[in-house]
Structures are given as C-alpha cells and as structure tokens.
Motif scaffolding. Sequence first.
Motif, PDB file in Angstrom:
ATOM      1  N   PHE A  31     -15.333 -11.653 -23.080  1.00 12.85           N
ATOM      2  CA  PHE A  31     -13.910 -11.975 -23.141  1.00 12.85           C
ATOM      3  C   PHE A  31     -13.503 -12.580 -24.487  1.00 12.85           C
ATOM      4  O   PHE A  31     -12.346 -12.495 -24.890  1.00 12.85           O
ATOM      5  CB  PHE A  31     -13.534 -12.947 -22.008  1.00 12.85           C
ATOM      6  N   TYR A  34     -12.036  -9.892 -26.771  1.00 12.98           N
ATOM      7  CA  TYR A  34     -10.789  -9.210 -26.439  1.00 12.98           C
ATOM      8  C   TYR A  34      -9.685  -9.420 -27.471  1.00 12.98           C
ATOM      9  O   TYR A  34      -8.971  -8.468 -27.828  1.00 12.98           O
ATOM     10  CB  TYR A  34     -10.286  -9.656 -25.059  1.00 12.98           C
ATOM     11  N   LYS A 244      -7.449  -7.971 -13.821  1.00 14.13           N
ATOM     12  CA  LYS A 244      -7.321  -9.099 -14.726  1.00 14.13           C
ATOM     13  C   LYS A 244      -8.676  -9.543 -15.269  1.00 14.13           C
ATOM     14  O   LYS A 244      -9.632  -9.691 -14.529  1.00 14.13           O
ATOM     15  CB  LYS A 244      -6.644 -10.273 -14.015  1.00 14.13           C
ATOM     16  N   ARG A 245      -8.760  -9.732 -16.539  1.00 17.78           N
ATOM     17  CA  ARG A 245      -9.911 -10.276 -17.253  1.00 17.78           C
ATOM     18  C   ARG A 245     -11.231  -9.688 -16.788  1.00 17.78           C
ATOM     19  O   ARG A 245     -11.585  -8.585 -17.171  1.00 17.78           O
ATOM     20  CB  ARG A 245      -9.922 -11.808 -17.161  1.00 17.78           C
ATOM     21  N   ASN A 246     -11.979 -10.406 -15.926  1.00 21.26           N
ATOM     22  CA  ASN A 246     -13.315  -9.948 -15.543  1.00 21.26           C
ATOM     23  C   ASN A 246     -13.341  -9.244 -14.193  1.00 21.26           C
ATOM     24  O   ASN A 246     -14.406  -8.916 -13.693  1.00 21.26           O
ATOM     25  CB  ASN A 246     -14.281 -11.142 -15.491  1.00 21.26           C
TER      26      ASN A 246
END
Length: 303
Positions: A31, A34, A244-246
Amino acid sequence: MTEERQWQGKTGGGNFGQKALFFILKHIRVFWLYPVLYFVIPFYLLFSRKGTQSLRFYYKDILKYSKIKSFFSYFKNEITFGKVVLDKFAVLAGKTEQFDIHIDETDMSHFQSLLRQEKGIILAGSHVGNFELLGQCLEQDQKPISCIIFGGEGAGYQQQRDIAFGKRNIKLIPIQNDMSHLFAIKDALDKGEMIAILCDRHFGGRKIKTIKFMGEDASFPTGIFTIAAQMEIPIVSTFIMKEKRNRYQGYMKHLQLPERTSTISETMETMLHLYAASIEDILRQYPHQWFNYYPYWEKAKTK
C-alpha cells in the motif's frame, strides 16, 4: 496490424525492474507504493496512445459514457490496474497476509459441491480484476490445480512465479504456439483435477468465435469450451475484484451445461455465451476493472 502484435500478454517493467520490485515488496507493505501511481499514470496516459484509444472505445462506445466521464474513467481504470499489478507482485513476493479476500457463502457452497464430484473443474477467468489472487482463496486438498499461463514472461518474473505457486502445490502449464497445452489440460481433467485459465483473450489460435459481447462483436477462444462440452466438465466463471485498499471480493458462478441432447458445438457455444454474459455482469458492478488494453471489439479495430 494483428491482435498478437497489439497485445503480447507480457508483464512490463523489464527483468531488472521486476526483480527490484520484488525486492522492495518483500520489505514493505504494498500500500505504500500506491501513491506513486498518481504521478506515473498521467504520463502513461499522455504517451500511450494505443492503450488510451482502446479505453476510449470501451467507455464511450461500449458503456456510452460522456467525454468528460470517459476521461476521468481512463485515469481511474489505470490507477486500479496499477494497484492490481502491485498486489500481484506482492503475492508472488510471498506477502499474501496483506490481503483480505472474501467469497460469498453461496458461491463457495456451490463450488464445494463440485469439489466433491469425481469430475474435473474448469475455473474460467478473464482479464478483469485480479485472477492471479485465486490461489489465495482455494487452499484445499481435494483436487490438484493447474494454472494455464503465458510462457513468455521475463526470467525473473517466471522464477518468482514458479516459487510462489510451488509453495501452494499449484502446477503451471504454459501456453504453447502448437496448442499442445490443450493435451495437458485434457489429461488433468481426465484425472479429475482443476484447471484455472483466462478465457477472454486469444493469441492467434484458429479456434475462435465472434459473438455479441456488451452490444458489439468480439472474438473469443473456443478451445477450453469445446473441451468442457466434449468431457461434460463443469465451468465456474471466476472473478477476484479489487475493492478498498487490501480487500478483494471473489465471485464464482457455475455455468450450467445444457441438456445432453445438444451437440458438442451447440453446447460449446452456449457455454461461451454464458461465460461472456458473466463478464458483462461483473463489469456492470466494476466498470473500471476491464484490463484488455487493445482493440478488443471488431468495431474498434477499424477506428
């Protein structure tokens, strides 16, 4: 220009760049990388005319977006794709604990019932979402699994992929120009094993069929669907979609084989249409996770 020249299926970055990325991702969480995409992607969109043209057709001609909405959609699509690629590298680097992958109980229940049968299973993926994360969802000891892969990747990438898949007891079958991989697929299915394969893109094979896909004509490979029809093998259309995200959401839709009174050709065509329809359904939910960056539709090739 042939489709093969437009899209080779090879992961970019070069051998050195890929090895460097693997090294970085072994030491930091994905992350953290990103934000870099928000600086890199605008330059890519500026200089990658072919990729932008294919996205323009997808958003304007297929999804009927306005010019302004299409413009922002190009950017969101590329950012999402960048994150998906980084996630894929993180998984191959062995950092699988970073991701939360959820599959609905109904889908998993149907899949478990197929696992208990003696027949093999075809897991039909596509270049939508992150199919490479499938191995993180299907840790089981009931049926061995073989992944059909593009064999033209760089040496560093292939080595890391072999290590990562080997740890999960997943066999790799590279696509061959002489189509000999089809015999390996049949052999695995004869043994009641699972085959995971991307079914939405062909690399010059002769066995293709043009059908209506999202309102326009597009060509799909038919080999795997013909095998399924001949052997009466169940097909599960499978998607691992980034949220979302992970977090990823998995979808596993069993494509029901038609009645046995149908011919093999008719059964193959029915299954192909069902598979294409499953992609249409998922793209309605995730329109920015379409990752075929070349003129996919016949109409797009003439523009």
